[in-house]
Design a protein around this motif. Structure first.
Motif, PDB file in Angstrom:
ATOM      1  N   ASN A 152     -19.857   4.875   7.005  1.00 29.60           N
ATOM      2  CA  ASN A 152     -19.958   6.125   6.242  1.00 29.60           C
ATOM      3  C   ASN A 152     -18.747   7.006   6.472  1.00 29.60           C
ATOM      4  O   ASN A 152     -18.126   6.991   7.539  1.00 29.60           O
ATOM      5  CB  ASN A 152     -21.230   6.904   6.612  1.00 29.60           C
ATOM      6  CG  ASN A 152     -21.037   7.802   7.810  1.00 29.60           C
ATOM      7  OD1 ASN A 152     -20.536   8.914   7.689  1.00 29.60           O
ATOM      8  ND2 ASN A 152     -21.406   7.324   8.991  1.00 29.60           N
ATOM      9  N   SER A 153     -18.431   7.767   5.417  1.00 29.11           N
ATOM     10  CA  SER A 153     -17.473   8.859   5.544  1.00 29.11           C
ATOM     11  C   SER A 153     -18.006  10.010   4.699  1.00 29.11           C
ATOM     12  O   SER A 153     -17.516  10.278   3.603  1.00 29.11           O
ATOM     13  CB  SER A 153     -16.077   8.431   5.074  1.00 29.11           C
ATOM     14  OG  SER A 153     -15.166   9.512   5.274  1.00 29.11           O
ATOM     15  N   LEU A 188     -13.275  -0.350   8.762  1.00 26.93           N
ATOM     16  CA  LEU A 188     -12.959  -0.622   7.349  1.00 26.93           C
ATOM     17  C   LEU A 188     -13.816  -1.786   6.874  1.00 26.93           C
ATOM     18  O   LEU A 188     -13.813  -2.853   7.491  1.00 26.93           O
ATOM     19  CB  LEU A 188     -11.470  -0.969   7.205  1.00 26.93           C
ATOM     20  CG  LEU A 188     -11.005  -1.392   5.797  1.00 26.93           C
ATOM     21  CD1 LEU A 188     -11.202  -0.276   4.783  1.00 26.93           C
ATOM     22  CD2 LEU A 188      -9.532  -1.820   5.840  1.00 26.93           C
ATOM     23  N   ALA A 189     -14.579  -1.558   5.805  1.00 30.51           N
ATOM     24  CA  ALA A 189     -15.389  -2.629   5.210  1.00 30.51           C
ATOM     25  C   ALA A 189     -14.806  -2.951   3.835  1.00 30.51           C
ATOM     26  O   ALA A 189     -14.570  -2.048   3.030  1.00 30.51           O
ATOM     27  CB  ALA A 189     -16.846  -2.198   5.089  1.00 30.51           C
ATOM     28  N   ILE A 190     -14.585  -4.256   3.582  1.00 32.18           N
ATOM     29  CA  ILE A 190     -13.942  -4.714   2.334  1.00 32.18           C
ATOM     30  C   ILE A 190     -14.844  -5.742   1.653  1.00 32.18           C
ATOM     31  O   ILE A 190     -15.359  -6.652   2.314  1.00 32.18           O
ATOM     32  CB  ILE A 190     -12.571  -5.371   2.646  1.00 32.18           C
ATOM     33  CG1 ILE A 190     -11.659  -4.418   3.423  1.00 32.18           C
ATOM     34  CG2 ILE A 190     -11.894  -5.835   1.345  1.00 32.18           C
ATOM     35  CD1 ILE A 190     -10.369  -5.076   3.937  1.00 32.18           C
ATOM     36  N   ILE A 241     -16.191   1.923   0.643  1.00 29.72           N
ATOM     37  CA  ILE A 241     -16.395   3.365   0.454  1.00 29.72           C
ATOM     38  C   ILE A 241     -15.112   4.010  -0.045  1.00 29.72           C
ATOM     39  O   ILE A 241     -14.012   3.471   0.149  1.00 29.72           O
ATOM     40  CB  ILE A 241     -16.911   4.074   1.741  1.00 29.72           C
ATOM     41  CG1 ILE A 241     -15.943   3.910   2.910  1.00 29.72           C
ATOM     42  CG2 ILE A 241     -18.315   3.588   2.096  1.00 29.72           C
ATOM     43  CD1 ILE A 241     -16.303   4.765   4.127  1.00 29.72           C
ATOM     44  N   LYS A 242     -15.277   5.149  -0.722  1.00 24.28           N
ATOM     45  CA  LYS A 242     -14.139   5.773  -1.419  1.00 24.28           C
ATOM     46  C   LYS A 242     -13.230   6.645  -0.538  1.00 24.28           C
ATOM     47  O   LYS A 242     -12.003   6.587  -0.680  1.00 24.28           O
ATOM     48  CB  LYS A 242     -14.684   6.603  -2.588  1.00 24.28           C
ATOM     49  CG  LYS A 242     -13.619   7.298  -3.420  1.00 24.28           C
ATOM     50  CD  LYS A 242     -14.190   7.767  -4.745  1.00 24.28           C
ATOM     51  CE  LYS A 242     -13.155   8.492  -5.590  1.00 24.28           C
ATOM     52  NZ  LYS A 242     -13.695   8.877  -6.897  1.00 24.28           N
ATOM     53  N   PHE A 251     -11.787   3.951   5.086  1.00 22.14           N
ATOM     54  CA  PHE A 251     -12.059   4.076   6.520  1.00 22.14           C
ATOM     55  C   PHE A 251     -13.291   4.953   6.744  1.00 22.14           C
ATOM     56  O   PHE A 251     -13.427   6.024   6.139  1.00 22.14           O
ATOM     57  CB  PHE A 251     -10.860   4.691   7.247  1.00 22.14           C
ATOM     58  CG  PHE A 251      -9.705   3.737   7.441  1.00 22.14           C
ATOM     59  CD1 PHE A 251      -9.158   3.055   6.365  1.00 22.14           C
ATOM     60  CD2 PHE A 251      -9.171   3.540   8.702  1.00 22.14           C
ATOM     61  CE1 PHE A 251      -8.087   2.171   6.543  1.00 22.14           C
ATOM     62  CE2 PHE A 251      -8.101   2.671   8.891  1.00 22.14           C
ATOM     63  CZ  PHE A 251      -7.566   1.982   7.819  1.00 22.14           C
ATOM     64  N   GLY A 252     -14.165   4.504   7.643  1.00 22.26           N
ATOM     65  CA  GLY A 252     -15.361   5.299   7.918  1.00 22.26           C
ATOM     66  C   GLY A 252     -16.028   4.907   9.226  1.00 22.26           C
ATOM     67  O   GLY A 252     -15.687   3.889   9.831  1.00 22.26           O
ATOM     68  N   GLY A 253     -16.983   5.718   9.645  1.00 22.81           N
ATOM     69  CA  GLY A 253     -17.675   5.499  10.918  1.00 22.81           C
ATOM     70  C   GLY A 253     -18.686   4.368  10.808  1.00 22.81           C
ATOM     71  O   GLY A 253     -19.445   4.284   9.854  1.00 22.81           O
TER      72      GLY A 253
END
Ligand code: DHB
Length: 309
Positions: free
Chosen positions: A67-68, A198-200, A209-210, A215-217
């Motif tokens: 999440n971000s 980072l999820a791809i 995620i945008k 990049f997110g937690g």
């Protein structure tokens, strides 16, 4: 008996939400009040209301989530009004999370809550990784000590702090040495998300995620072992304080492990987000069954008692 106490308040059981999940609006908080949880904590507040980052900003992953969110919240006055109207005869104590975008914001919010003289517990968030351009306080030891030096004399009541995960023994030592200087710091909550994963998507070759180029937690089961290490590291180093464990809980088994590592209460984020507030009744039952099988009747029977080789 799954009851516990933190910062001078009693919880009928050790489970509650991780701040950020099911706690932004009064409707969310009502769902937490109506659940089998032992407490509830509000979404991290800033001085002003915020919309947060553009969507998609939370995505479940095979073993957790990313999440971000960017601190979407209603602004601290909303949570102060909620705290003023909260029914403190409820068995569930209320925790309030504050995450100012600067020390001045944290000061303003702490002063307002202290002036209201409420029996809720304040938790200062030193670990939001998702606001573009804002480094998190928890990784800057000097800034963290300065923040505590400013805020502790304003609070003058038992309070907590939310920490990011640490990955180096020298950092556990340095952070704990600072925390032990503050008597009113009653507990630490470990861990916030593992920052800036980072999820791809394999097929579309696109970030999931945008915000922040994807990049997110990271949260959920994939962070369990980092969470257990942080809980146990601070349990060992903060003998007069308590630890709230958060990270990787999907069942009673992971709650049991958090308590073995030293947690006095345990929060649930990703699994609450995915399953909804019914998660609390399920996991409490699973924990009771584990304790019964192992012959434990209270949390004190095994809290912090992880064996080492
Ligand atoms: C947010 C994320 C966090 O990990 C946190 O501690 C506070 C806010 C967010 O992105 O909204």
């Amino acid at each position: 008996d799954l009851s516990t106490s933190i910062a001078g308040v009693h919880l009928p059981n050790l489970l509650f939400n991780a701040s950020g999940v099911c706690c932004q609006t009064t409707d969310d908080l009502k769902q937490m009040q109506d659940s089998a949880s032992g407490s509830l904590i509000t979404k991290s507040a800033t001085c002003a209301q915020r919309e947060g980052n553009p969507s998609p900003r939370y995505v479940p992953l095979p073993t957790g989530s990313i999440n971000s969110m960017g601190l979407p919240n209603e602004g601290y006055q909303y949570y102060l009004d909620y705290a003023k109207s909260y029914d403190y005869s409820s068995p569930k104590p209320l925790f309030i999370s504050l995450s100012g975008l600067s020390l001045a914001e944290n000061k303003t919010m702490c002063e307002a809550f202290v002036a209201a003289k409420l029996p809720c517990v304040l938790e200062i968030n030193f670990s939001c990784p998702n606001v573009p351009g804002k480094p998190q306080l928890g990784y800057d030891m000097e800034a963290m000590e300065a923040a505590l030096n400013t805020l502790a004399p304003i609070l003058r009541q038992p309070f907590g702090i939310k920490l990011p995960p640490y990955f180096d023994i020298a950092h556990f030592d340095a952070a704990a040495a600072i925390f032990n200087k503050f008597d009113d710091l009653a507990y630490v909550t470990c861990i916030n998300s593992v920052g800036n994963g980072l999820a791809i998507d394999f097929e579309t070759e696109t970030a999931l995620i945008k915000p922040k180029d994807g990049f997110g937690g990271l949260g959920g089961f994939m962070v369990l072992n980092t969470a257990l290490a942080n809980v146990n590291a601070f349990h060992r180093r903060l003998p007069t304080k308590k630890v709230i464990g958060v990270g990787g809980v999907t069942s009673g088994k992971e709650v049991f492990l958090h308590v073995l590592a030293g947690a006095s209460a345990v929060q649930i984020g990703t699994t609450l987000k995915e399953e909804g507030p019914a998660v609390f009744a399920r996991i409490l039952k699973e924990l009771e069954e584990i304790m019964e099988k192992k012959g434990y009747t209270s949390l004190e029977d095994f809290r912090g008692k992880v064996k080492t080789l």
